[in-house]
Design an enzyme around this catalytic site. Structure first.
Site, PDB file in Angstrom:
ATOM      1  N   THR A   8       0.838  -1.212   0.000  1.00 54.39           N
ATOM      2  CA  THR A   8       0.000   0.000   0.000  1.00 54.39           C
ATOM      3  C   THR A   8       0.867   1.254   0.000  1.00 54.39           C
ATOM      4  OG1 THR A   8      -0.068  -0.224   2.391  1.00 54.39           O
ATOM      5  CG2 THR A   8      -2.015  -0.983   1.195  1.00 54.39           C
ATOM      6  N   ASP A  61       9.741   0.756   4.761  1.00 49.31           N
ATOM      7  CA  ASP A  61      10.819   0.071   5.484  1.00 49.31           C
ATOM      8  C   ASP A  61      11.747   1.066   6.172  1.00 49.31           C
ATOM      9  OD1 ASP A  61       9.637  -2.032   4.229  1.00 49.31           O
ATOM     10  OD2 ASP A  61      11.251  -2.351   2.779  1.00 49.31           O
ATOM     11  N   SER A 119      15.368 -11.967   3.869  1.00 51.20           N
ATOM     12  CA  SER A 119      14.225 -12.640   4.485  1.00 51.20           C
ATOM     13  C   SER A 119      12.971 -11.790   4.465  1.00 51.20           C
ATOM     14  CB  SER A 119      14.560 -12.983   5.930  1.00 51.20           C
ATOM     15  OG  SER A 119      14.765 -11.769   6.632  1.00 51.20           O
ATOM     16  N   SER A 125      31.902  -6.886   5.729  1.00 52.20           N
ATOM     17  CA  SER A 125      30.694  -7.403   6.376  1.00 52.20           C
ATOM     18  C   SER A 125      30.961  -8.770   6.980  1.00 52.20           C
ATOM     19  CB  SER A 125      29.560  -7.519   5.358  1.00 52.20           C
ATOM     20  OG  SER A 125      28.506  -8.265   5.955  1.00 52.20           O
ATOM     21  N   SER A 179      16.755  -6.074   5.794  1.00 52.65           N
ATOM     22  CA  SER A 179      18.167  -5.890   6.127  1.00 52.65           C
ATOM     23  C   SER A 179      18.760  -4.758   5.292  1.00 52.65           C
ATOM     24  CB  SER A 179      18.943  -7.190   5.926  1.00 52.65           C
ATOM     25  OG  SER A 179      18.732  -7.704   4.638  1.00 52.65           O
TER      26      SER A 179
HETATM   27  C1  GLA Z   1       9.025  -3.961   0.319  1.00 50.58           C
HETATM   28  C2  GLA Z   1       9.212  -2.484   0.016  1.00 50.58           C
HETATM   29  C3  GLA Z   1       8.224  -1.627   0.805  1.00 50.58           C
HETATM   30  C4  GLA Z   1       6.792  -2.134   0.632  1.00 50.58           C
HETATM   31  C5  GLA Z   1       6.717  -3.644   0.845  1.00 50.58           C
HETATM   32  C6  GLA Z   1       5.364  -4.206   0.507  1.00 50.58           C
HETATM   33  O1  GLA Z   1       9.356  -4.233   1.638  1.00 50.58           O
HETATM   34  O2  GLA Z   1      10.528  -2.089   0.299  1.00 50.58           O
HETATM   35  O3  GLA Z   1       8.332  -0.277   0.419  1.00 50.58           O
HETATM   36  O4  GLA Z   1       6.285  -1.771  -0.613  1.00 50.58           O
HETATM   37  O5  GLA Z   1       7.680  -4.341   0.071  1.00 50.58           O
HETATM   38  O6  GLA Z   1       4.410  -3.718   1.385  1.00 50.58           O
END
Ligand code: GLA
Length: 387
Positions: A35, A174, A125, A67, A129
């Site tokens: 969304t 994120d 995952s 890393s 990250s």
């Molecule tokens: C990834 C993207 C986010 C979001 C999700 C789905 O994590 O980085 O911006 O769009 O997918 O909700």
């Protein structure tokens, strides 16, 4: 962890004089999937697992990266004059991308650095990250060079670098969840205008359990960009019959009224998911505020169904994890989380049911898929910080 990374830093770079330690969390999204690039709401939270970093400013323009998650690659060298994506050491494209993005935003990074990372989020995952490394890098740059940027701006710079340097057209969820994380709270964010509210996650007698499918996203990035452009086309079609600026502007009723303007069945399904998921997210947060965790869980389940049938981003692995979870008594809700196409599921599970959940879902998964899933009982933590 601070001691471990500083010790390793000394081993890798000769000594740790002047090096400082930092942390940025990973995130999990509780509801509101796909969304955030459709002007809708999301409801993620930062985790107590994430990326640890040890960094030292240099007085020249060299960059040295190491890393602990990709030790075989050894030390990767670059310079501030050579901020271009690398094919071999792909993880370095996240810190490099953020350095590049600061420059693009008028904040040229004046000196190089030695940077060592150690993440305890499983890579690829779906717990972000990469966004964690981006926000961590931005936080370090601000600390070293005094750039006048808020945490919210660090999130936007991270997204800008991901979109333009790493060429993944992600939304803001994120980086925002990571940069703005708050212990024991989820973030109810309206991606249309970045207004947000912290909602306490009071799950008396239950916990958040993440199951990693251990299926790497693979072609996920290109599929992700494809979903995004399907939504953009659907929006343009809807805009011929109604005045909206994003799919998030429609509620279910308005969508049903105008949906015939979308000329293709697949695009119509994609848009339907974006509209219904946004409304579901608003309702889920209301449910949580009213202490109705049961309804919150039902909305999580409905979110998965929509991602499976309308958005088509789940796949056998994620569907197996979720459908097996739904069978276990004591599971309040379960759904895929993140971009999909592999990655993780998020479930809310009653305390007394957690062991049985891991055992039952784990063995059904192994039987059906042929390899193990990993389970993590997680806690909601704060945003980035110096240690
Ligand atoms: C990834 C993207 C986010 C979001 C999700 C789905 O994590 O980085 O911006 O769009 O997918 O909700």
């Amino acid at each position: 962890m601070k001691d471990i990374i500083l010790k390793k830093f000394a081993e890798v770079f000769g000594d740790a004089d002047g090096a400082k330690a930092y942390f940025a969390p990973g995130r999990v999204n509780l509801i509101g999937e796909h969304t955030d690039y459709n002007g809708g709401h999301v409801f993620p939270c930062a985790l107590t697992i994430g990326t640890y970093g040890a960094a030292r400013r240099r007085d020249d323009n060299r960059l040295r990266f190491y890393s602990m998650n990709f030790e075989k690659l050894g030390v990767i060298e670059s310079t501030l004059e050579d901020l271009v994506p690398s094919e071999e050491a792909r993880w370095t494209n996240y810190p490099k991308g953020v350095m590049w993005a600061f420059g693009e935003k008028g904040m040229k990074v004046p000196f190089g650095m030695d940077l060592l990372l150690n993440g305890n989020i499983p890579n690829g995952s779906g717990l972000s990250s990469s966004a964690s490394v981006e926000v961590l890098t931005g936080f370090i740059l601000r600390d070293f060079f005094g750039f006048d940027v808020s945490n919210q701006e660090l999130a936007l710079i991270g997204q800008f670098s991901e979109n333009n340097f790493n060429k993944v057209n992600c939304g803001i969820m994120d980086q925002f969840a990571i940069a703005m994380g708050k212990k024991d709270h989820a973030i109810f964010l309206d991606t249309a205008d970045l207004s947000f509210e912290y909602a306490p996650m009071v799950l008396e007698g239950a916990k958040i359990v993440i199951a990693s499918s251990n299926k790497k996203r693979g072609l996920g990035d290109s599929k992700y960009n494809e979903r995004r452009s399907e939504c953009e086309t659907a929006l343009a079609e809807l805009q011929k019959v109604t005045q909206i600026s994003t799919l998030g502007d429609l509620d279910e009723e308005a969508f049903e009224k105008y949906q015939s303007a979308i000329e293709d069945d697949i695009r119509r399904k994609r848009a339907r998911h974006a509209v219904y998921e946004n409304q579901r997210t608003v309702r889920a947060v209301d449910a949580l505020k009213a202490n109705d965790v049961k309804l919150f869980g039902q909305l999580m389940n409905a979110s998965h169904v929509s991602l499976r049938d309308d958005y088509e981003v789940t796949g056998l692995e994620l569907d197996t994890l979720v459908e097996e979870a739904w069978k276990v008594p004591g599971v309040i809700g379960s759904r895929m989380t993140g971009a999909g196409f592999g990655g993780c599921t998020v479930s809310i599970v009653k305390d007394e049911a957690i062991d049985g959940f891991i055992e039952k879902v784990g063995s059904a998964y192994r039987e059906r898929i042929g390899y193990d899933a990993d389970f993590y009982v997680v806690e909601i933590g704060d945003g980035p910080r110096a240690l």
